[in-house]
Each structure stands twice: as C-alpha cells, then as structure tokens.
Motif scaffolding. Structure first.
Motif, mmCIF file in Angstrom:
data_model
loop_
_atom_site.group_PDB
_atom_site.id
_atom_site.type_symbol
_atom_site.label_atom_id
_atom_site.label_comp_id
_atom_site.label_asym_id
_atom_site.label_seq_id
_atom_site.Cartn_x
_atom_site.Cartn_y
_atom_site.Cartn_z
ATOM 1 N N GLY A 258 34.841 44.600 41.281
ATOM 2 C CA GLY A 258 33.799 43.675 41.707
ATOM 3 C C GLY A 258 34.206 42.663 42.756
ATOM 4 N N PHE A 259 35.409 42.795 43.328
ATOM 5 C CA PHE A 259 35.821 41.887 44.396
ATOM 6 C C PHE A 259 35.312 42.434 45.724
ATOM 7 N N ASN A 260 34.744 41.583 46.541
ATOM 8 C CA ASN A 260 34.183 42.053 47.799
ATOM 9 C C ASN A 260 35.151 41.972 48.970
ATOM 10 N N SER A 261 36.371 41.502 48.724
ATOM 11 C CA SER A 261 37.368 41.503 49.799
ATOM 12 C C SER A 261 38.752 41.702 49.202
ATOM 13 N N GLN A 262 39.604 42.319 49.979
ATOM 14 C CA GLN A 262 40.977 42.570 49.533
ATOM 15 C C GLN A 262 41.726 41.259 49.325
ATOM 16 N N SER A 263 41.511 40.289 50.206
ATOM 17 C CA SER A 263 42.245 39.028 50.073
ATOM 18 C C SER A 263 41.855 38.280 48.799
ATOM 19 N N HIS A 264 40.583 38.322 48.428
ATOM 20 C CA HIS A 264 40.134 37.675 47.190
ATOM 21 C C HIS A 264 40.791 38.349 45.981
ATOM 22 N N PHE A 265 40.827 39.676 45.980
ATOM 23 C CA PHE A 265 41.496 40.430 44.916
ATOM 24 C C PHE A 265 42.973 40.066 44.846
ATOM 25 N N ASN A 266 43.646 40.067 46.012
ATOM 26 C CA ASN A 266 45.077 39.748 46.049
ATOM 27 C C ASN A 266 45.357 38.373 45.452
ATOM 28 N N LYS A 267 44.522 37.393 45.793
ATOM 29 C CA LYS A 267 44.702 36.038 45.270
ATOM 30 C C LYS A 267 44.609 36.027 43.745
ATOM 31 N N HIS A 268 43.636 36.720 43.193
ATOM 32 C CA HIS A 268 43.479 36.757 41.740
ATOM 33 C C HIS A 268 44.655 37.452 41.059
ATOM 34 N N VAL A 269 45.153 38.521 41.644
ATOM 35 C CA VAL A 269 46.322 39.202 41.073
ATOM 36 C C VAL A 269 47.532 38.272 41.122
ATOM 37 N N ASP B 290 47.537 34.986 41.208
ATOM 38 C CA ASP B 290 47.331 33.904 40.245
ATOM 39 C C ASP B 290 47.609 34.362 38.812
ATOM 40 N N ALA B 291 47.223 35.599 38.496
ATOM 41 C CA ALA B 291 47.367 36.105 37.131
ATOM 42 C C ALA B 291 48.781 36.573 36.813
ATOM 43 N N THR C 2 52.446 39.827 44.139
ATOM 44 C CA THR C 2 51.453 40.506 44.969
ATOM 45 C C THR C 2 51.050 41.797 44.253
ATOM 46 N N PRO C 3 49.875 42.353 44.573
ATOM 47 C CA PRO C 3 49.482 43.628 43.962
ATOM 48 C C PRO C 3 50.521 44.736 44.174
ATOM 49 N N ASN C 4 51.114 44.799 45.374
ATOM 50 C CA ASN C 4 52.115 45.840 45.638
ATOM 51 C C ASN C 4 53.329 45.685 44.737
ATOM 52 N N ASN C 5 53.824 44.469 44.570
ATOM 53 C CA ASN C 5 54.976 44.247 43.696
ATOM 54 C C ASN C 5 54.624 44.531 42.237
#
Length: 100
Positions: A73-84, A86-87, A91-94
């Motif tokens: 449900g994220f409309n941008s990759q950068s928004h998704f990356n930020k949430h990952v 934060d959680a 980074t998503p890749n790591n």
C-alpha cells in the motif's frame, strides 16, 4: 523469446489479459467487472518489472512482478524505504540480505 515489456505495449497487454480471463468461460458481466483490474498502464510497466513472451513479433503472454511496496500500500519507494528503516534500523536491501 522472453523480454522486457515496453510501456507502449500497455494496450496490447491489457487486451491479452482480458482475452485470457474470457478463455475460462466467465460471463460478460464478470469480464466487464474485471476491466479495471486487468487494465495495464504504461506507468505500471515502467514501475514494475514486466516481461512478455513473444514469438514471431507477436506477444503471446506476459507477467508482471509487483513490487513489495505496492503490495503493502505504499505509493512510493522512498516512503516504503523510510518505514522499513524506521522499523528495522536497516535499508530494505540490507534487511533482505539477512534472509538470503
């Protein structure tokens, strides 16, 4: 041959998706209800890896790999990356490397 789809093929892929659904003898009302869901846009082709199976210049099939951020449900990759980040603090890749 399998190759990357071109954004200019959105109409061709949309028509193929509808024909493929109709092959299974769904009634016209159901097919009409599926039009929005089965319509492929140039933007989708550009943002999600999309591949076509082509033979003698004719597209016979395709598949699209929807990105995880879109599925969540994220409309941008950068928004998704930020949430990952934060959680998990990564980074998503790591984070993905942990599970490989």
């Amino acid at each position: 041959m399998i190759r990357l789809a071109k954004s200019t093929e959105a109409t061709i892929l949309s028509a193929l998706a509808l024909r493929s659904k109709a092959y299974w003898d769904y009634d016209a009302e159901f097919i009409a209800a599926c039009v929005d869901e089965l319509t492929i846009s140039a933007e989708q082709i550009q943002s999600s890896p999309t591949y076509v199976f082509e033979e003698k210049g004719h597209v016979l099939g395709f598949y699209m790999l929807e990105s995880v951020n879109n599925q969540c449900g994220f409309n941008s990759q950068s928004h998704f990356n930020k949430h990952v980040r934060d959680a998990t603090g990564m980074t998503p890749n790591n984070y993905r490397k942990i599970f490989r």
